[in-house]
Motif scaffolding. Structure first.
Motif, PDB file in Angstrom:
ATOM      1  N   VAL A 332       0.852  -1.186   0.000  1.00  0.00           N
ATOM      2  CA  VAL A 332       0.000   0.000   0.000  1.00  0.00           C
ATOM      3  C   VAL A 332       0.888   1.236   0.000  1.00  0.00           C
ATOM      4  O   VAL A 332       1.895   1.290   0.720  1.00  0.00           O
ATOM      5  N   ILE A 333       0.522   2.217  -0.808  1.00  0.00           N
ATOM      6  CA  ILE A 333       1.189   3.523  -0.776  1.00  0.00           C
ATOM      7  C   ILE A 333       0.165   4.566  -0.345  1.00  0.00           C
ATOM      8  O   ILE A 333      -0.927   4.659  -0.907  1.00  0.00           O
ATOM      9  N   ILE A 334       0.534   5.341   0.677  1.00  0.00           N
ATOM     10  CA  ILE A 334      -0.314   6.432   1.138  1.00  0.00           C
ATOM     11  C   ILE A 334       0.429   7.740   0.894  1.00  0.00           C
ATOM     12  O   ILE A 334       1.550   7.931   1.378  1.00  0.00           O
ATOM     13  N   TRP A 335      -0.197   8.625   0.132  1.00  0.00           N
ATOM     14  CA  TRP A 335       0.402   9.908  -0.198  1.00  0.00           C
ATOM     15  C   TRP A 335      -0.026  10.937   0.850  1.00  0.00           C
ATOM     16  O   TRP A 335      -1.199  11.307   0.933  1.00  0.00           O
ATOM     17  N   GLY A 336       0.927  11.378   1.645  1.00  0.00           N
ATOM     18  CA  GLY A 336       0.665  12.447   2.610  1.00  0.00           C
ATOM     19  C   GLY A 336       1.355  13.714   2.156  1.00  0.00           C
ATOM     20  O   GLY A 336       2.164  14.297   2.882  1.00  0.00           O
ATOM     21  N   THR A 337       1.043  14.124   0.930  1.00  0.00           N
ATOM     22  CA  THR A 337       1.822  15.164   0.243  1.00  0.00           C
ATOM     23  C   THR A 337       1.091  16.491   0.106  1.00  0.00           C
ATOM     24  O   THR A 337       1.453  17.320  -0.726  1.00  0.00           O
ATOM     25  N   GLY A 338       0.064  16.712   0.925  1.00  0.00           N
ATOM     26  CA  GLY A 338      -0.529  18.038   1.004  1.00  0.00           C
ATOM     27  C   GLY A 338      -1.432  18.413  -0.148  1.00  0.00           C
ATOM     28  O   GLY A 338      -2.001  17.551  -0.835  1.00  0.00           O
ATOM     29  N   PHE A 339      -1.517  19.727  -0.370  1.00  0.00           N
ATOM     30  CA  PHE A 339      -2.518  20.279  -1.279  1.00  0.00           C
ATOM     31  C   PHE A 339      -1.908  21.314  -2.220  1.00  0.00           C
ATOM     32  O   PHE A 339      -0.826  21.844  -1.962  1.00  0.00           O
ATOM     33  N   LYS A 340      -2.640  21.598  -3.283  1.00  0.00           N
ATOM     34  CA  LYS A 340      -2.230  22.632  -4.239  1.00  0.00           C
ATOM     35  C   LYS A 340      -2.672  23.992  -3.700  1.00  0.00           C
ATOM     36  O   LYS A 340      -3.591  24.625  -4.212  1.00  0.00           O
ATOM     37  N   ALA A 341      -1.980  24.430  -2.650  1.00  0.00           N
ATOM     38  CA  ALA A 341      -2.438  25.600  -1.906  1.00  0.00           C
ATOM     39  C   ALA A 341      -2.314  26.895  -2.692  1.00  0.00           C
ATOM     40  O   ALA A 341      -3.062  27.844  -2.445  1.00  0.00           O
ATOM     41  N   THR A 342      -1.386  26.974  -3.634  1.00  0.00           N
ATOM     42  CA  THR A 342      -1.175  28.226  -4.357  1.00  0.00           C
ATOM     43  C   THR A 342      -2.031  28.340  -5.613  1.00  0.00           C
ATOM     44  O   THR A 342      -1.998  29.368  -6.276  1.00  0.00           O
ATOM     45  N   ASP A 343      -2.792  27.293  -5.938  1.00  0.00           N
ATOM     46  CA  ASP A 343      -3.668  27.331  -7.120  1.00  0.00           C
ATOM     47  C   ASP A 343      -5.045  27.838  -6.703  1.00  0.00           C
ATOM     48  O   ASP A 343      -6.024  27.095  -6.656  1.00  0.00           O
ATOM     49  N   PHE A 344      -5.120  29.112  -6.405  1.00  0.00           N
ATOM     50  CA  PHE A 344      -6.350  29.685  -5.869  1.00  0.00           C
ATOM     51  C   PHE A 344      -7.501  29.623  -6.879  1.00  0.00           C
ATOM     52  O   PHE A 344      -7.333  29.937  -8.046  1.00  0.00           O
ATOM     53  N   LEU A 345      -8.659  29.211  -6.398  1.00  0.00           N
ATOM     54  CA  LEU A 345      -9.922  29.167  -7.139  1.00  0.00           C
ATOM     55  C   LEU A 345      -9.892  28.196  -8.321  1.00  0.00           C
ATOM     56  O   LEU A 345     -10.816  28.171  -9.133  1.00  0.00           O
ATOM     57  N   ALA A 346      -8.829  27.404  -8.458  1.00  0.00           N
ATOM     58  CA  ALA A 346      -8.787  26.386  -9.501  1.00  0.00           C
ATOM     59  C   ALA A 346      -9.720  25.238  -9.099  1.00  0.00           C
ATOM     60  O   ALA A 346      -9.918  24.979  -7.911  1.00  0.00           O
ATOM     61  N   PRO A 347     -10.271  24.536 -10.082  1.00  0.00           N
ATOM     62  CA  PRO A 347     -10.089  24.674 -11.532  1.00  0.00           C
ATOM     63  C   PRO A 347     -11.166  25.523 -12.207  1.00  0.00           C
ATOM     64  O   PRO A 347     -11.404  25.391 -13.414  1.00  0.00           O
ATOM     65  N   MET A 348     -11.860  26.395 -11.481  1.00  0.00           N
ATOM     66  CA  MET A 348     -12.909  27.210 -12.090  1.00  0.00           C
ATOM     67  C   MET A 348     -12.339  28.176 -13.127  1.00  0.00           C
ATOM     68  O   MET A 348     -11.251  28.730 -12.942  1.00  0.00           O
ATOM     69  N   THR A 349     -13.081  28.395 -14.202  1.00  0.00           N
ATOM     70  CA  THR A 349     -12.798  29.469 -15.146  1.00  0.00           C
ATOM     71  C   THR A 349     -13.505  30.715 -14.634  1.00  0.00           C
ATOM     72  O   THR A 349     -14.699  30.666 -14.301  1.00  0.00           O
ATOM     73  N   ILE A 350     -12.785  31.840 -14.559  1.00  0.00           N
ATOM     74  CA  ILE A 350     -13.363  33.068 -14.011  1.00  0.00           C
ATOM     75  C   ILE A 350     -13.027  34.222 -14.947  1.00  0.00           C
ATOM     76  O   ILE A 350     -11.858  34.599 -15.102  1.00  0.00           O
ATOM     77  N   ILE A 351     -14.068  34.769 -15.572  1.00  0.00           N
ATOM     78  CA  ILE A 351     -13.915  35.831 -16.558  1.00  0.00           C
ATOM     79  C   ILE A 351     -14.621  37.087 -16.044  1.00  0.00           C
ATOM     80  O   ILE A 351     -15.805  37.056 -15.724  1.00  0.00           O
ATOM     81  N   GLY A 352     -13.876  38.191 -15.966  1.00  0.00           N
ATOM     82  CA  GLY A 352     -14.417  39.429 -15.433  1.00  0.00           C
ATOM     83  C   GLY A 352     -14.655  40.495 -16.484  1.00  0.00           C
ATOM     84  O   GLY A 352     -14.980  40.196 -17.642  1.00  0.00           O
ATOM     85  N   GLN A 353     -14.482  41.758 -16.095  1.00  0.00           N
ATOM     86  CA  GLN A 353     -14.708  42.884 -17.005  1.00  0.00           C
ATOM     87  C   GLN A 353     -13.754  42.819 -18.189  1.00  0.00           C
ATOM     88  O   GLN A 353     -12.587  42.469 -18.044  1.00  0.00           O
ATOM     89  N   GLY A 354     -14.275  43.152 -19.349  1.00  0.00           N
ATOM     90  CA  GLY A 354     -13.439  43.212 -20.540  1.00  0.00           C
ATOM     91  C   GLY A 354     -12.816  41.887 -20.916  1.00  0.00           C
ATOM     92  O   GLY A 354     -11.797  41.858 -21.610  1.00  0.00           O
ATOM     93  N   GLY A 355     -13.403  40.790 -20.467  1.00  0.00           N
ATOM     94  CA  GLY A 355     -12.867  39.473 -20.776  1.00  0.00           C
ATOM     95  C   GLY A 355     -11.653  39.083 -19.973  1.00  0.00           C
ATOM     96  O   GLY A 355     -10.964  38.100 -20.295  1.00  0.00           O
ATOM     97  N   ALA A 356     -11.369  39.819 -18.909  1.00  0.00           N
ATOM     98  CA  ALA A 356     -10.197  39.498 -18.080  1.00  0.00           C
ATOM     99  C   ALA A 356     -10.333  38.095 -17.486  1.00  0.00           C
ATOM    100  O   ALA A 356     -11.371  37.747 -16.923  1.00  0.00           O
ATOM    101  N   ASP A 357      -9.277  37.298 -17.625  1.00  0.00           N
ATOM    102  CA  ASP A 357      -9.241  35.942 -17.081  1.00  0.00           C
ATOM    103  C   ASP A 357      -8.452  35.983 -15.769  1.00  0.00           C
ATOM    104  O   ASP A 357      -7.286  36.367 -15.748  1.00  0.00           O
ATOM    105  N   LEU A 358      -9.099  35.607 -14.669  1.00  0.00           N
ATOM    106  CA  LEU A 358      -8.455  35.734 -13.364  1.00  0.00           C
ATOM    107  C   LEU A 358      -7.167  34.927 -13.281  1.00  0.00           C
ATOM    108  O   LEU A 358      -6.165  35.396 -12.726  1.00  0.00           O
TER     109      LEU A 358
END
Length: 484
Positions: A332-358
């Motif tokens: 058995v392998i158990i991965w205790g390797t944490g999280f993608k903490a710096t990938d904020f709001l992923a994997p959502m696509t977020i489009i704002g004013q003027g088509g800005a991609d967050l």
């Protein structure tokens, strides 16, 4: 003027519920909480590994407006924390606002209507005046780039996705990672393992965990005399904040804490010669997350347990091969390797004013005005956003501050009836100040999940929790009203 704006909150963890409670207290009724899972709870619903618990004492790891006299332990475990969160959702009548089993895939700001379109994985769309993202920082498991992960023939899973159907009794178990989750589950699985190999990339500073069970008398006292709850909360607030004081202001306090950690770790490893030298860090204390445990290091001294510090070369069909050519068989392998903490709001696509991609706007690292709002994205707020993690205190303290900010923002929107756009220069000055503080901080002294690949610290707040609370208060002057 819009006295009853429609607000969509994404995520039903501690942040999302705090925002919903603030809005409901303010009289806003048109609130929808969209949650991809089948219940509230966030990380405390997802993380069910053996020994899962919070390393902030329970009297402080709870909402200030909803203290819990029935905590079973000083450091309560996952089932008790999840029960607390569910109880809060029930008490504040939040379940009628929930839309469960619904994952948000895209947020798109529609300029003609000045509203957000929230697209869900089931094809449904929700139109909202304001969106609050409360998806958190520690919600997407991370796996290191180790070759051959798909080759392994045995059972394998991440600690945040624990497979309770796998029988570990008598098995050869490989644990990859020695962070906050691993130090909790390793002592739990060690007694039943045939052989337990723990693969450590870098060690952590560990302090003792002064846990204890609360007696029935203790719980009855707090239940009968509510005022008795606050001294304990204040005490643990001070203890937790002292870590932030050490990292931000006091090298002498940091040195005392380092000496205390060394004493604790040396004492707990004396039964296995040479172990202390392998678990003692060579970087400044606080640079990586400091851990608290009184049973992890003793587990490493047991005859059926080995700590392996040689780097991993690859995963094979039968186990793990390290760079020295040694094969370590595993069932058995158990991965205790944490999280993608710096990938904020992923994997959502977020489009704002003027088509800005967050995510394009954040290519060099996420940044937001006190972690809450971003230029080009009017009426989008973020809970537990960039640079709002704490290196010492309770994140709930930060979440309550952010929930109050959300309420102030919605109050202003209701008053003017138009979206509010953060002034770019306001966010720029804030980010420059935060990064200047971080550049002098302990967190630049090593590689950790606090930093992006380019070295920018995007997770942590550099100062004290009380300083965040004083600064992160809503000010209408920071925003422009979006014209019709």
């Amino acid at each position: 003027m819009n006295r009853n704006p429609k607000v969509v909150i994404i995520g039903a963890g501690l942040g999302g519920l705090a925002a919903a409670i603030e809005l409901r207290k303010a009289g806003y009724a048109d609130v929808v909480i969209v949650e991809k899972a089948d219940d509230v709870g966030g990380v405390w619903r997802e993380n069910t590994y053996p020994g899962a618990a919070c390393d902030i004492p329970s009297p402080f790891y709870s909402y200030s407006f909803e203290p819990n006299p029935q905590w079973p332990r000083r450091f309560s475990q996952q089932p008790a924390i999840l029960d607390y969160i569910r109880g809060v959702a029930d008490k504040y009548d939040l379940r009628r606002h929930l839309r469960l089993g619904t994952e948000v895939t895209e947020l798109r700001y529609d300029e003609p209507t000045s509203r957000w379109t929230v697209r869900c994985s089931d094809g449904e769309t929700i139109v909202a005046d304001i969106v609050v993202s409360a998806v958190g920082q520690l919600n997407r498991p991370a796996f290191p780039a180790i070759a051959g992960r798909e080759k392994f023939a045995g059972a394998a899973f991440h600690s945040a996705e624990w497979d309770h159907t796998v029988d570990l009794a008598g098995k050869r178990i490989a644990v990859i990672g020695t962070g906050a989750s691993a130090i909790q589950f390793v002592p739990q699985i060690q007694p039943e393992a045939g052989q337990l190999n723990v693969f450590q990339r870098s060690p952590a500073y560990i302090g003792p965990r002064p846990d204890r069970e609360f007696s029935a008398f203790h719980r009855a006292l707090l239940d009968r005399f509510p005022a008795a709850r606050f001294p304990g909360r204040a005490y643990w607030y001070g203890r937790a904040e002292s870590l932030s004081v050490a990292w931000a202001y006091s090298k002498s306090l940091a040195a005392v804490l380092r000496s205390y950690s060394r004493w604790h770790m040396k004492r707990q490893t004396r039964d296995k010669p040479g172990l202390f030298e392998r678990v003692w860090p060579d970087y400044p204390m606080g640079c990586k997350r400091v851990l608290f445990s009184s049973d992890y290091l003793p587990a490493l001294t047991r005859p059926n347990t080995d700590l392996i510090t040689t780097p991993i070369e690859e995963i094979t069909e039968s186990g793990i091969r390290t760079v020295d050519g040694t094969d370590h068989p595993a069932d058995v392998i158990i991965w205790g390797t944490g999280f993608k903490a710096t990938d904020f709001l992923a994997p959502m696509t977020i489009i704002g004013q003027g088509g800005a991609d967050l995510h394009e706007q954040w290519l060099d690292g996420a940044h937001a005005y006190y972690g809450l709002t971003v230029p080009n994205f009017p009426n989008l707020l973020i809970m537990y956003g960039p640079n709002t993690n704490t290196g010492g205190g309770s994140i709930i303290y930060f979440l309550e501050t952010q929930a109050r900010y959300v309420r102030g923002y919605v109050d202003r929107y209701a008053e003017v009836g138009r979206p509010l756009a953060l002034r770019p220069e306001v966010e720029q000055v804030c980010d420059e100040e935060i990064q200047a503080e971080l550049a002098q901080s302990v967190w630049t002294g090593c590689t950790s999940w606090y930093r992006t690949a380019t070295g920018r610290v995007t997770t942590n707040w550099p100062l004290l929790g009380i300083q965040y609370r004083r600064r992160a208060t809503f000010d209408a002057a920071d925003y422009e009203v979006v014209p019709q």
